[in-house]
Design an enzyme around this catalytic site. Structure first.
Site, mmCIF file in Angstrom:
data_model
loop_
_atom_site.group_PDB
_atom_site.id
_atom_site.type_symbol
_atom_site.label_atom_id
_atom_site.label_comp_id
_atom_site.label_asym_id
_atom_site.label_seq_id
_atom_site.Cartn_x
_atom_site.Cartn_y
_atom_site.Cartn_z
ATOM 1 N N ASP A 92 0.886 -1.154 0.000
ATOM 2 C CA ASP A 92 0.000 0.000 0.000
ATOM 3 C C ASP A 92 0.931 1.212 0.000
ATOM 4 O O ASP A 92 1.707 1.404 0.945
ATOM 5 C CB ASP A 92 -0.853 -0.066 1.277
ATOM 6 C CG ASP A 92 -1.753 1.154 1.409
ATOM 7 O OD1 ASP A 92 -1.488 2.154 0.708
ATOM 8 O OD2 ASP A 92 -2.691 1.097 2.215
ATOM 9 N N LYS A 145 2.349 12.782 -15.629
ATOM 10 C CA LYS A 145 1.333 13.812 -15.683
ATOM 11 C C LYS A 145 -0.030 13.171 -15.424
ATOM 12 O O LYS A 145 -0.138 11.974 -15.659
ATOM 13 C CB LYS A 145 1.363 14.530 -17.033
ATOM 14 C CG LYS A 145 0.623 13.787 -18.159
ATOM 15 C CD LYS A 145 0.586 14.586 -19.412
ATOM 16 C CE LYS A 145 -0.789 15.048 -19.782
ATOM 17 N NZ LYS A 145 -1.680 14.059 -20.362
ATOM 18 N N HIS A 175 5.439 12.766 -22.374
ATOM 19 C CA HIS A 175 5.949 11.736 -23.285
ATOM 20 C C HIS A 175 6.198 12.272 -24.690
ATOM 21 O O HIS A 175 6.944 11.673 -25.453
ATOM 22 C CB HIS A 175 5.052 10.488 -23.283
ATOM 23 C CG HIS A 175 3.798 10.608 -24.086
ATOM 24 N ND1 HIS A 175 2.670 11.196 -23.593
ATOM 25 C CD2 HIS A 175 3.492 10.215 -25.331
ATOM 26 C CE1 HIS A 175 1.723 11.155 -24.518
ATOM 27 N NE2 HIS A 175 2.189 10.564 -25.582
ATOM 28 N N LYS A 179 9.396 11.562 -28.196
ATOM 29 C CA LYS A 179 9.117 11.138 -29.583
ATOM 30 C C LYS A 179 10.302 11.520 -30.466
ATOM 31 O O LYS A 179 10.859 12.606 -30.336
ATOM 32 C CB LYS A 179 7.836 11.807 -30.102
ATOM 33 C CG LYS A 179 6.575 11.264 -29.418
ATOM 34 C CD LYS A 179 5.322 11.827 -30.036
ATOM 35 C CE LYS A 179 4.098 11.472 -29.209
ATOM 36 N NZ LYS A 179 3.409 10.276 -29.620
ATOM 37 N N GLU A 213 -6.517 13.566 -32.577
ATOM 38 C CA GLU A 213 -6.667 12.155 -32.214
ATOM 39 C C GLU A 213 -7.966 11.624 -32.777
ATOM 40 O O GLU A 213 -8.975 12.330 -32.789
ATOM 41 C CB GLU A 213 -6.701 12.011 -30.701
ATOM 42 C CG GLU A 213 -5.399 12.359 -30.045
ATOM 43 C CD GLU A 213 -5.480 12.084 -28.560
ATOM 44 O OE1 GLU A 213 -5.312 10.927 -28.176
ATOM 45 O OE2 GLU A 213 -5.771 13.031 -27.819
ATOM 46 N N ASP A 232 -5.355 18.414 -20.462
ATOM 47 C CA ASP A 232 -4.820 17.109 -20.856
ATOM 48 C C ASP A 232 -3.766 17.229 -21.966
ATOM 49 O O ASP A 232 -2.826 16.438 -22.011
ATOM 50 C CB ASP A 232 -5.988 16.223 -21.341
ATOM 51 C CG ASP A 232 -5.580 14.785 -21.580
ATOM 52 O OD1 ASP A 232 -4.898 14.212 -20.710
ATOM 53 O OD2 ASP A 232 -5.940 14.220 -22.640
ATOM 54 N N HIS A 237 1.680 18.854 -23.753
ATOM 55 C CA HIS A 237 2.271 18.463 -25.039
ATOM 56 C C HIS A 237 2.362 19.629 -26.036
ATOM 57 O O HIS A 237 3.404 19.863 -26.639
ATOM 58 C CB HIS A 237 1.462 17.332 -25.679
ATOM 59 C CG HIS A 237 1.241 16.155 -24.780
ATOM 60 N ND1 HIS A 237 2.183 15.712 -23.895
ATOM 61 C CD2 HIS A 237 0.181 15.322 -24.626
ATOM 62 C CE1 HIS A 237 1.714 14.663 -23.238
ATOM 63 N NE2 HIS A 237 0.496 14.408 -23.663
ATOM 64 N N LYS A 337 -10.207 15.345 -29.584
ATOM 65 C CA LYS A 337 -10.508 13.900 -29.647
ATOM 66 C C LYS A 337 -11.589 13.697 -30.704
ATOM 67 O O LYS A 337 -12.361 14.610 -30.997
ATOM 68 C CB LYS A 337 -11.052 13.400 -28.305
ATOM 69 C CG LYS A 337 -10.220 13.817 -27.105
ATOM 70 C CD LYS A 337 -9.305 12.714 -26.641
ATOM 71 C CE LYS A 337 -8.550 13.045 -25.393
ATOM 72 N NZ LYS A 337 -7.126 13.271 -25.541
ATOM 73 N N LYS A 342 -5.531 10.404 -36.790
ATOM 74 C CA LYS A 342 -4.504 10.682 -35.788
ATOM 75 C C LYS A 342 -3.375 11.382 -36.518
ATOM 76 O O LYS A 342 -2.750 10.818 -37.424
ATOM 77 C CB LYS A 342 -4.007 9.384 -35.160
ATOM 78 C CG LYS A 342 -2.963 9.600 -34.080
ATOM 79 C CD LYS A 342 -2.814 8.368 -33.205
ATOM 80 C CE LYS A 342 -1.736 8.536 -32.145
ATOM 81 N NZ LYS A 342 -2.106 9.453 -31.076
#
Ligand code: BG6
Length: 489
Positions: A92, A145, A175, A179, A213, A232, A237, A337, A342
């Site tokens: 835990d 994040k 992330h 790339k 996306e 988000d 990004h 979205k 994409k």
């Protein structure tokens, strides 16, 4: 042979049965191992509170690895060898009495990488517990994040971590920085004097950054509805991409030199006051539509949804940077979205030539564009004007690409996932690709004003049908300036 030095470490993965670990972290570690990029002594400890013994957990991990990695890249021999590195501990994360067992298992003879694939609310507690058993001396902590949901909460998380770990041992993940093509932005800009001389308001008219996306919410309603597309995607990004395009040349490649330049850009972003939001920012939410020819539900009809939500799934905005280099050059950002495909790309639009000697009707064609594609088909293409071929064409102009497609050019068997590079860099102790505390905070400060502005205006997102390129007002945002989004999108 790899050109990099491998360092042994113990990799402790908090949240080892969570979605991120299964989808990204274990596949990345497996691929690194398979490529010979893990030191022989590197070990992995999976940490989760779930019941079950090591064999059961590894069977579950294997099932997921086989689901996420193409068949041609996974085989029993590589898997067996990878699993010899992995051990498991049930714990835990907020219970201090569970940590002596971790300390015994991890030991202190090699660097500990503590990866927090958990909600940010427990980062501080984990750090405190690690420190209590002496696992703070030779440890790097990796924070996923979202780190907070606004400036205040992000500061609280960062401060809680900072009580136990100095900034040079804190690795904040974005992330996108892992790339391949994003890394290439640095090479493109600072290894080619050709571009640097043109990289300013004298030669560039505007910049577009698109991260589109195709997917919808994919069962992530609980998280996403609290966040929305601004928090988000833009806060991290897209602003990181903007920084890499807009920053001044760093004096060297060290993490702090690069991050110092990025912070300057974030601090130079022109504030968008409540009276300008309607003109400069568009938020949208998808309604039912279609994707790949099949009907898909709207955001408010997704699984576990709250039908009253006014969370945005799309944002387009115009950002201006108040400095000498970029004065008068708008940066148009958009992300959403459930768009038709994409696609992540940056388009640098150069100014038209100052004097026209060709037919006036061809004038619209005459500006160069540099297109940097992050996904799919990573590559860079420079649109240049040439004369159309043929005796009957006269001096008719045509825009043609000078293309650099990475997979064709380098014939690499596969483009590594961003997480592979990021994990490798943490293990090597290189903070270049990680976000510093002041960067995150400057990005939050800028985004908070937009969220606050929407609240004060009682602004609701504009609907757009799933499978389309966003609300009509996103077109108006750019056409109002006499421009259009690049390509047929
Ligand atoms: C994540 C967001 O950070 O990035 C997701 O939380 C998004 O909502 C994802 O889908 C996109 O990443 P990529 O690499 O698929 O473009």
């Amino acid at each position: 042979m790899p050109l990099i030095t491998l360092e042994p470490c113990t990799f402790a993965l908090f949240g080892a049965l969570g979605d991120l670990a299964l989808r990204k972290l274990f596949p990345a570690l497996y691929q690194l191992d398979r490529a010979g990029l893990l030191h022989a002594d590197t070990r992995i400890i999976g940490l989760a509170r779930d019941e079950g013994d090591q064999a059961q957990h590894l069977a579950f991990i294997e099932k997921n690895l086989r689901g996420y990695i193409p068949d041609s890249q996974i085989d029993s021999t590589s898997l067996d060898s990878f699993f010899t590195r992995v051990s498991w501990l049930k714990m835990d994360f907020l219970d201090a009495s569970d940590y002596p067992a971790l300390a015994d298992l991890a030991g202190t003879n090699q660097t500990l990488v503590a990866y927090f694939a958990t909600p940010a609310s427990v980062y501080g507690g984990i750090c405190e517990n690690l420190a209590a058993v002496g696992l703070d001396e030779n440890t790097r902590v990796v924070l996923e994040k979202p780190i907070g949901h606004d400036l205040g909460s992000s500061r609280r998380v960062n401060d809680a971590v900072a009580k136990f770990f100095p900034e040079n041992r804190v690795y904040r993940i974005d992330h996108y920085l892992g790339k391949e093509t994003v890394q290439n932005l640095i090479a493109l800009r600072f290894a080619n004097s050709l571009f640097e001389t043109q990289w300013n308001h004298h030669h560039i008219s505007h910049v577009e950054i698109t991260v589109a996306e195709k997917v919808g919410i994919e069962g992530r309603w609980g998280y996403f509805d609290q966040a929305g597309q601004l928090r988000d995607m833009i806060q991290n990004h897209l602003l990181q991409l903007l920084c890499l395009i807009a920053m001044d040349p760093p004096s060297d490649l060290s993490a702090d030199s690069i991050r110092d330049e990025k912070v300057k850009v974030l601090k130079a972003l022109a504030p968008i006051g409540v009276e300008q939001i309607g003109q400069l920012v568009v938020r949208g939410q998808y309604i039912a539509g279609s994707s790949e020819g099949r009907p898909v539900p709207g955001y408010l009809e997704e699984e576990n949804s709250n039908t009253q939500s006014d969370t945005e799934t799309y944002v387009a905005l115009r950002a201006d940077i108040r400095n000498w280099r970029w004065s008068g050059v708008p940066f148009y950002l958009r992300t959403g979205k459930r768009l038709p495909s994409k696609l992540s790309q940056i388009v640098i639009h150069f100014k038209e030539p100052p004097h026209y000697i060709f037919a006036p009707e061809q004038r619209a064609l005459m500006s160069n564009r540099l297109i940097i594609r992050l996904q799919p088909d990573e590559g860079i293409s420079l649109q240049v004007m040439t004369k159309d071929q043929g005796l009957d064409k006269g001096m008719q102009l045509r825009a043609g690409p000078l293309n650099l497609n990475f997979s064709d050019t380098y014939r690499s068997s596969r483009v590594p996932d961003a997480y592979e590079r990021l994990l490798l860099e943490v293990m090597r102790g290189n903070q270049n690709l990680f976000v510093r505390k002041d960067e995150i905070e400057a990005a939050w400060l800028w985004c908070d004003q937009l969220i606050d502005g929407w609240k004060r205006l009682g602004d609701s997102p504009r609907p757009y049908a799933a499978g389309t390129w966003g609300p009509m007002s996103a077109m108006a945002l750019i056409t109002r300036d006499g421009r259009s989004w690049y390509g047929d999108i």
